[in-house]
Write a protein that holds these residues in place. Structure first.
Motif, mmCIF file in Angstrom:
data_model
loop_
_atom_site.group_PDB
_atom_site.id
_atom_site.type_symbol
_atom_site.label_atom_id
_atom_site.label_comp_id
_atom_site.label_asym_id
_atom_site.label_seq_id
_atom_site.Cartn_x
_atom_site.Cartn_y
_atom_site.Cartn_z
ATOM 1 N N THR A 40 0.829 -1.208 0.000
ATOM 2 C CA THR A 40 0.000 0.000 0.000
ATOM 3 C C THR A 40 0.860 1.254 0.000
ATOM 4 O O THR A 40 0.575 2.221 -0.721
ATOM 5 N N LEU A 41 1.929 1.271 0.791
ATOM 6 C CA LEU A 41 2.824 2.426 0.817
ATOM 7 C C LEU A 41 3.508 2.627 -0.528
ATOM 8 O O LEU A 41 3.712 3.762 -0.980
ATOM 9 N N TYR A 42 3.844 1.523 -1.178
ATOM 10 C CA TYR A 42 4.428 1.591 -2.522
ATOM 11 C C TYR A 42 3.465 2.280 -3.483
ATOM 12 O O TYR A 42 3.855 3.156 -4.266
ATOM 13 N N PHE A 43 2.192 1.917 -3.412
ATOM 14 C CA PHE A 43 1.188 2.548 -4.271
ATOM 15 C C PHE A 43 0.994 4.019 -3.912
ATOM 16 O O PHE A 43 0.806 4.858 -4.784
ATOM 17 N N VAL A 44 1.026 4.335 -2.614
ATOM 18 C CA VAL A 44 0.819 5.717 -2.179
ATOM 19 C C VAL A 44 1.925 6.629 -2.707
ATOM 20 O O VAL A 44 1.669 7.767 -3.115
ATOM 21 N N THR A 241 -7.308 2.200 -16.115
ATOM 22 C CA THR A 241 -6.707 0.979 -16.662
ATOM 23 C C THR A 241 -5.190 1.100 -16.806
ATOM 24 O O THR A 241 -4.439 0.258 -16.314
ATOM 25 N N SER A 242 -4.727 2.135 -17.467
ATOM 26 C CA SER A 242 -3.303 2.229 -17.809
ATOM 27 C C SER A 242 -2.413 2.540 -16.613
ATOM 28 O O SER A 242 -1.388 1.882 -16.403
ATOM 29 N N SER A 243 -2.785 3.529 -15.798
ATOM 30 C CA SER A 243 -1.948 3.879 -14.652
ATOM 31 C C SER A 243 -1.917 2.758 -13.631
ATOM 32 O O SER A 243 -0.868 2.449 -13.054
ATOM 33 N N MET A 244 -3.070 2.139 -13.403
ATOM 34 C CA MET A 244 -3.105 1.042 -12.454
ATOM 35 C C MET A 244 -2.231 -0.113 -12.939
ATOM 36 O O MET A 244 -1.447 -0.687 -12.175
ATOM 37 N N MET A 361 -7.361 20.130 -17.989
ATOM 38 C CA MET A 361 -8.513 19.678 -17.221
ATOM 39 C C MET A 361 -8.972 18.288 -17.660
ATOM 40 O O MET A 361 -9.260 17.421 -16.831
ATOM 41 N N GLY A 362 -9.037 18.074 -18.961
ATOM 42 C CA GLY A 362 -9.539 16.800 -19.453
ATOM 43 C C GLY A 362 -8.570 15.653 -19.254
ATOM 44 O O GLY A 362 -8.965 14.534 -18.902
ATOM 45 N N TYR A 363 -7.277 15.921 -19.444
ATOM 46 C CA TYR A 363 -6.270 14.867 -19.412
ATOM 47 C C TYR A 363 -5.743 14.620 -17.998
ATOM 48 O O TYR A 363 -5.632 13.473 -17.565
ATOM 49 N N SER A 364 -5.428 15.690 -17.270
ATOM 50 C CA SER A 364 -4.811 15.526 -15.960
ATOM 51 C C SER A 364 -5.803 15.559 -14.809
ATOM 52 O O SER A 364 -5.634 14.863 -13.818
ATOM 53 N N PHE A 365 -6.854 16.371 -14.909
ATOM 54 C CA PHE A 365 -7.826 16.432 -13.827
ATOM 55 C C PHE A 365 -8.561 15.109 -13.684
ATOM 56 O O PHE A 365 -9.010 14.756 -12.592
ATOM 57 N N SER A 366 -8.655 14.381 -14.772
ATOM 58 C CA SER A 366 -9.314 13.073 -14.722
ATOM 59 C C SER A 366 -8.489 12.035 -13.967
ATOM 60 O O SER A 366 -8.934 10.899 -13.773
ATOM 61 N N LEU A 367 -7.288 12.412 -13.524
ATOM 62 C CA LEU A 367 -6.451 11.516 -12.725
ATOM 63 C C LEU A 367 -6.919 11.398 -11.285
ATOM 64 O O LEU A 367 -6.514 10.471 -10.573
ATOM 65 N N PHE A 372 -6.708 7.067 -6.534
ATOM 66 C CA PHE A 372 -6.988 6.350 -5.289
ATOM 67 C C PHE A 372 -7.167 4.851 -5.525
ATOM 68 O O PHE A 372 -7.780 4.161 -4.706
ATOM 69 N N TYR A 373 -6.622 4.344 -6.649
ATOM 70 C CA TYR A 373 -6.849 2.947 -6.999
ATOM 71 C C TYR A 373 -6.350 1.983 -5.939
ATOM 72 O O TYR A 373 -6.914 0.903 -5.753
#
Length: 424
Positions: A40-44, A241-244, A361-367, A372-373
């Motif tokens: 979990t810390l690795y993900f954080v 999908t991709s970042s996770m 806003m569209g590309y980065s705000f959607s992060l 919080f995955y």
């Protein structure tokens, strides 16, 4: 070329924790942590950067529309390079206790702010110089900067691991080897600034366009609001999908399949060589068939083939290091290749006067939601085997990609220089 170099430096900085710091996270952690807490810390640590990026995009996207793409690119690269250097100098838990972990997470968050700023300026700059016939190809090449960064970091980490093997807290790599990659990342940023100070032109399309007085307001509440919310849905799916996958699959190779640090690094290296080709192929395919149908179909591919391949990867039906590594490559290719179309499509959805703000806003705000995955995974682990918890998120992400694509118009034939506007 300037945008590609900026993105390359950006991605080197973004994925340093996944590759270089992965074998050395115990340096910052209290001893005796459970595997679940350590994971979990690795993900954080990784998610801290993702959370900082929307804030950077929010602030600097508007500035890029009002002050110019070039200036914001230079400021952002200087900012995240300084943060990377500072991380490379951090003491560990044995020296300052829990403050070492707190400082690491804080610096990665600040780092993310500047990374979000770099995206908002450099990427629109590239597309505003590009002809409409080549935007798909350029999009795949720009996305490939992610793979190039992974390849460079993997090669560097392999070299360092040979000199300073990883192991327990007292091993050479854990004590100092990981720092080399962070110093390399900071040096790449400095080299970009020195070279591009005289060789990074401003967008002539931006210079000739009318300037919006309040670009962020126009994107979220004005005439571009439908484009923003459509892109927000699509990009939320892609980021889920991709970042996770970019962080979960490497961690599962290490913690579940027990690949050693060297084998893991080689696997990531091969994955990203092939993924580079996948990004370019996706960009070219979208130029031929259209962005809208390509994205809609690929969302379905993620739902069906992506979740199925991940299930096989984690079900224990494949055995041996080579088979496991090969399956991890398949998983990431199936799920992540579609990202080669993302930056191109999002930039096509907004007019010149608000393109950086819209992209921000569209590309980065959607992060924000996908960041919080790790907590979603912990929640899902209460109702299903933890190793399969990513599958519902893959299905959700793929569905959002298809919904977002079908909601929007076709954009591949839009000529920025004729209208200065976006497709609606």
């Amino acid at each position: 070329m300037g945008a590609y170099q900026g993105l390359l430096v950006d991605f080197i900085d973004l994925y340093l924790p996944v590759i270089a710091l992965g074998p050395a996270t115990i340096y910052f952690q209290p001893p005796g942590l459970s595997p679940a807490t350590s994971t979990t810390l690795y993900f954080v640590i990784f998610a801290a950067t993702l959370l900082g990026r929307p804030l950077g995009a929010l602030v600097f996207g508007s500035l890029a529309d009002r002050a110019g793409r070039r200036r914001i690119t230079m400021i952002s690269v200087a900012g995240f390079s300084a943060c990377t250097l500072a991380i490379g100098l951090l003491p560990g838990y044995d020296s300052i206790g829990i403050w070492s972990l707190a400082l690491l997470i804080a610096l990665r968050f600040i780092d993310g702010i500047f990374l979000g700023a770099e995206y908002t300026a450099a990427v629109p700059l590239a597309y505003e110089y590009c002809s409409k016939e080549k935007r798909g190809l350029v999009g795949g090449i720009l996305a490939g900067a992610y793979c190039a960064a992974f390849i460079l970091l993997s090669l560097l980490t392999l070299l360092v691991l040979r000199i300073a093997p990883a192991g327990g807290t007292d091993s050479s790599y854990v004590q100092w080897g990981w720092r080399i990659a962070f110093f390399f990342g900071a040096a790449c940023g400095a080299a970009f600034l020195v070279y591009r100070r005289k060789h990074l032109p401003e967008s002539d399309l931006w210079e000739k366009s009318s300037k919006a007085k309040a670009p962020l307001r126009e994107v979220v509440f004005g005439r571009e609001r439908a484009s923003f919310w459509q892109v927000f849905i699509l990009m939320t799916g892609l980021w889920i999908t991709s970042s996770m996958t970019a962080s979960v699959v490497p961690d599962m190779l290490k913690s579940y399949h027990k690949l050693d640090a060297t084998t893991l690094t080689w696997t990531l290296l091969i994955t990203n060589i092939l993924l580079y080709a996948g990004f370019i192929g996706a960009g070219v395919a979208s130029q031929r068939v259209g962005r809208r149908p390509f994205l809609a179909v690929m969302g379905g591919v993620i739902v069906v083939a992506g979740s199925a391949s991940y299930y096989v990867f984690m079900d224990g039906v494949i055995h041996g290091v080579l088979a496991v590594a090969a399956m991890s490559v398949v998983v990431q290719l199936v799920i992540s290749s579609v990202f080669g179309v993302a930056t191109c499509y999002v930039n096509e959805r907004f007019g010149t006067s608000v393109r950086s703000s819209g992209f921000a806003m569209g590309y980065s705000f959607s992060l924000i939601i996908p960041s919080f995955y790790s907590f979603y995974l912990l929640g899902l682990a209460d109702v299903m085997p933890a190793r399969f918890a990513p599958i519902p998120l893959l299905i959700l992400g793929g569905a959002l990609v298809t919904i977002g694509a079908l909601w929007g118009p076709e954009t591949r034939d839009l000529d920025f220089r004729v209208s200065g506007q976006a497709a609606h």
